[in-house]
Structure formats: structure tokens, C-alpha cells
Design a protein around this motif. Structure first.
Motif, PDB file in Angstrom:
ATOM      1  N   ILE A  24      -2.018  -1.234  -3.970  1.00  0.00           N
ATOM      2  CA  ILE A  24      -3.059  -0.273  -3.585  1.00  0.00           C
ATOM      3  C   ILE A  24      -2.402   1.086  -3.404  1.00  0.00           C
ATOM      4  N   TYR A  25      -2.998   2.102  -3.981  1.00  0.00           N
ATOM      5  CA  TYR A  25      -2.487   3.463  -3.813  1.00  0.00           C
ATOM      6  C   TYR A  25      -3.542   4.294  -3.103  1.00  0.00           C
ATOM      7  N   VAL A  26      -3.150   4.932  -2.003  1.00  0.00           N
ATOM      8  CA  VAL A  26      -4.066   5.762  -1.220  1.00  0.00           C
ATOM      9  C   VAL A  26      -3.577   7.205  -1.246  1.00  0.00           C
ATOM     10  N   CYS A  27      -4.394   8.089  -1.792  1.00  0.00           N
ATOM     11  CA  CYS A  27      -4.110   9.519  -1.731  1.00  0.00           C
ATOM     12  C   CYS A  27      -4.852  10.096  -0.538  1.00  0.00           C
ATOM     13  N   LEU A  28      -4.108  10.621   0.429  1.00  0.00           N
ATOM     14  CA  LEU A  28      -4.678  11.310   1.584  1.00  0.00           C
ATOM     15  C   LEU A  28      -4.689  12.800   1.247  1.00  0.00           C
ATOM     16  N   ASP A  29      -5.829  13.280   0.835  1.00  0.00           N
ATOM     17  CA  ASP A  29      -5.943  14.591   0.197  1.00  0.00           C
ATOM     18  C   ASP A  29      -6.332  15.680   1.196  1.00  0.00           C
ATOM     19  N   ASN A  30      -5.342  16.450   1.663  1.00  0.00           N
ATOM     20  CA  ASN A  30      -5.651  17.616   2.503  1.00  0.00           C
ATOM     21  C   ASN A  30      -5.575  18.921   1.714  1.00  0.00           C
ATOM     22  N   GLU A  31      -5.512  18.800   0.403  1.00  0.00           N
ATOM     23  CA  GLU A  31      -5.762  19.899  -0.531  1.00  0.00           C
ATOM     24  C   GLU A  31      -4.697  20.997  -0.555  1.00  0.00           C
ATOM     25  N   ALA A  32      -3.469  20.645  -0.198  1.00  0.00           N
ATOM     26  CA  ALA A  32      -2.333  21.572  -0.344  1.00  0.00           C
ATOM     27  C   ALA A  32      -1.074  20.856   0.143  1.00  0.00           C
ATOM     28  N   TYR A  33       0.071  21.473  -0.082  1.00  0.00           N
ATOM     29  CA  TYR A  33       1.336  20.966   0.463  1.00  0.00           C
ATOM     30  C   TYR A  33       1.448  21.479   1.898  1.00  0.00           C
ATOM     31  N   MET A  34       0.797  20.793   2.827  1.00  0.00           N
ATOM     32  CA  MET A  34       0.720  21.285   4.199  1.00  0.00           C
ATOM     33  C   MET A  34       2.056  21.168   4.936  1.00  0.00           C
ATOM     34  N   VAL A  63       0.839  -1.191   0.000  1.00  0.00           N
ATOM     35  CA  VAL A  63       0.000   0.000   0.000  1.00  0.00           C
ATOM     36  C   VAL A  63       0.879   1.247   0.000  1.00  0.00           C
ATOM     37  N   ALA A  64       0.721   2.059  -1.024  1.00  0.00           N
ATOM     38  CA  ALA A  64       1.425   3.335  -1.100  1.00  0.00           C
ATOM     39  C   ALA A  64       0.532   4.421  -0.528  1.00  0.00           C
ATOM     40  N   PHE A  65       1.087   5.215   0.386  1.00  0.00           N
ATOM     41  CA  PHE A  65       0.369   6.345   0.970  1.00  0.00           C
ATOM     42  C   PHE A  65       1.080   7.631   0.554  1.00  0.00           C
TER      43      PHE A  65
END
Length: 318
Positions: free
Chosen positions: A139-149, A111-113
Motif C-alpha cells: 500500500i502506498y499513501v501519499c500525504l499531500d500537503n502540496e509543497a516541500y514543507m 505501507v509506504a508513507f
């Protein structure tokens, strides 16, 4: 690429996984971090029989400051842009070891995060290649917080229209981010992979069952997970889960699956919550004008209806 799905136990309120979290407590995520909440739920659903590949980003920084680690599974930290490439290499190596009887004789998901920047921007090339090659246990999981935090709240191609970031600042000549959010789930689905899904941690059982389904399917899977960031969004920490619910009920973030090209709308929103309810709890949108809200509402409904039409055109049962 046809999905070959092995049986799996669905997560319910009655059989919710017990025992210690696979992601240990004591990590250094911010208060109210929706990203680490989503990550904990995903890992609890998977158990401890998988390999994690983690791109540089918030989750890598807050969970693994050397010499400590919150990961209770085999874990590899890689560069911002190559989580998919490394994960596909690990998947291929495990397959070879299994064939040569030098490793466990069972499927082991890799699983890639990665965050939205590491997925939709600098990692999209590696991700596209991995999806195209058809790795069985990937499996690829994008954890999307909508910017380069992690590096200072800079805009990404997943930053929503109108959001104020350090590199898309709102001012007299700008309303903030001036492009629409890139639809990575549809981009992944265009590769013809067996499984693509979107999910929000506010609907935790849906999120957990989607990662289990992804692990049960033979072939690449992509999950796009909404991940509230109170720090970067200028939002009260206690509103993280509320925002994760509102983004669905306002139609901003449709929750759906794509199984063998068939679209399944998991939560149909016939009477949406006013978009203002979602925007007003986040300081990054406080500068928006009435005309901006009109445009956002029209575009949100247009994007949502696109998914509804796909679900009606390609019916499938969950």
C-alpha cells in the motif's frame, strides 16, 4: 490485475477503533497539522499488524527525532525518493519468510508513507515500478500537503496553480505557481492496479475505510490523501479540518475510488461551495487576481467533470 478482496470490518461511528493510538502522542507536528491527523486516522484503522516505511519528510522529522519515535509498529525510515522501492522489498521478503515457514503465516501489509514531493516528483520512478510489479500486500499513501514543507515550503508538482511558495513566489511578474497540480491518482490508476483512492481527513470514516479496503485487497493499492498544512499555507491552525472539507465541497479535490478500473465517486458535488471560500482562508492565495480566479474555477470544474464522466462510463458499486 483483478482485485481479490478479503472481508473486512467497516469503520462506523459505533465501532470506531478504541484504545491507544498506533501513532503515539507527543510527536512534534505543528499545531493544526492535517497531515498528522490523516496519518493517525489511517494507522488507527489499520491497527498494529503492519510494517511502515516512511520517506524523509514532515512526518518522519516530527515523529521520529532520534532517539525518540511515535511509531508503535515496525517502522523504517528511508530516503526521500525510495519509499516504494524499500516497501516493495520488505513485502517480498515477508512473502518469502512466510513461504519458508520462518515468519507469521498471515498477510502483513507493508505501507509506504511519503509526501507529495517524495511521491509525485523524486519518488515517482520507484512508485511506478512497485505498482507495475504487482506486489500483493503493498500500500502506498501519499500525504499531500502540496509543497516541500519540511525543507522550506518549496513548490512541488502537487502545488496548486497560483500558490505562493518560496520557489514559486508571487510578484509583479508572476501569480505564484504557474502549472496545474499533477493528478497522481489517475497516474496510479493507469498502471492497472486493483485499487486507487483519494481521501480527505475531514471525512474521517471514508478515509479509514479506504485504508482498510486497500489492506484487504490482494495487489498494489495507492491512496492520495489531502493533508492541510497551516504553516506552509499561511492558514490559522483551527481551520485545518475546515479546509479539508472545503477542498471537497468546492470540487477542487474529488473524493473517489478506482476498483478494478471502475470509478466510484464517493461524494458527488452538484452544488459546489464557492471556490473563494477555500482560497480566502489561506495566505498563499491572497495575491490572486480576478482573472486568476476565473481560470481556476473553469479548470476545477473541468477536472471534476472528468471524474464524473469516468464514474458514469465505468459504473461500479462501492
Amino acid at each position: 490485475m483483478k482485485a481479490l478482496e478479503t472481508p473486512y470490518e467497516k469503520v462506523t461511528a459505533k465501532n470506531f477503533p478504541k484504545g491507544p493510538d498506533v501513532l503515539a502522542s507527543g510527536h512534534r507536528a505543528c499545531q493544526g497539522c492535517g497531515e498528522v491527523l490523516a496519518l493517525r486516522l489511517l494507522m488507527k484503522a489499520l491497527g498494529n499488524d503492519f510494517v511502515a516505511v516512511s520517506a524523509t519528510g514532515c512526518m518522519e522529522v516530527c515523529t521520529a527525532p532520534f532517539p525518540q519515535s511515535a511509531w508503535r509498529v515496525p517502522w523504517i525510515h528511508v530516503a526521500f525518493e525510495n519509499a516504494a522501492a524499500v516497501a516493495s522489498g520488505v513485502e517480498s521478503a515477508l512473502k518469502v519468510l512466510r513461504r519458508k515457514k520462518r515468519g507469521p503465516d498471515r498477510r502483513i501489509p507493508v505501507v509506504a508513507f511519503a509526501g507529495d514531493g517524495g511521491t509525485a516528483d523524486i519518488g515517482i520512478q520507484a512508485l511506478s515500478g512497485a505498482l507495475e510489479r504487482g506486489h500483493e500486500d503493498f500500500i502506498y499513501v501519499c500525504l499531500d500537503n502540496e509543497a516541500y514543507m519540511n525543507t522550506g515550503i518549496q513548490r512541488s508538482s502537487e502545488t496548486p496553480f497560483g500558490a505562493n511558495t518560496t520557489t514559486s513566489p508571487a510578484g509583479t511578474q508572476s501569480q505564484g505557481q504557474n502549472t496545474w497540480k499533477k493528478n497522481m491518482a489517475l497516474i496510479a490508476a493507469a498502471h492497472g492496479v486493483p485499487y486507487v483512492a483519494t481521501a480527505s481527513p475531514a471525512y474521517h470514516l471514508d478515509l479509514m475505510n479506504k485504508i482498510r479496503r486497500a489492506a484487504a485487497i490482494s495487489g498494489p493499492a495507492y491512496l492520495h490523501v489531502y493533508a492541510p498544512c497551516p504553516t506552509g499555507w499561511r492558514m490559522k491552525p483551527e481551520l485545518s479540518v475546515e479546509s479539508a472539507k472545503l477542498v471537497v465541497t468546492t470540487r477542487i479535490f474529488p473524493v473517489y475510488e478506482v476498483l478494478d478500473g471502475k470509478y466510484i465517486l464517493n461524494r458527488k458535488v452538484d452544488a459546489p461551495t464557492p471556490i473563494e471560500d477555500y482560497l480566502k482562508i489561506q495566505g498563499r492565495f491572497k495575491h490572486l487576481k480576478a482573472e486568476d480566479l476565473v481560470y481556476i474555477k473553469e479548470r476545477v470544474n473541468e477536472e471534476y467533470e472528468r471524474i464524473v464522466k469516468l464514474a458514469e462510463a465505468f459504473p461500479a458499486t462501492a
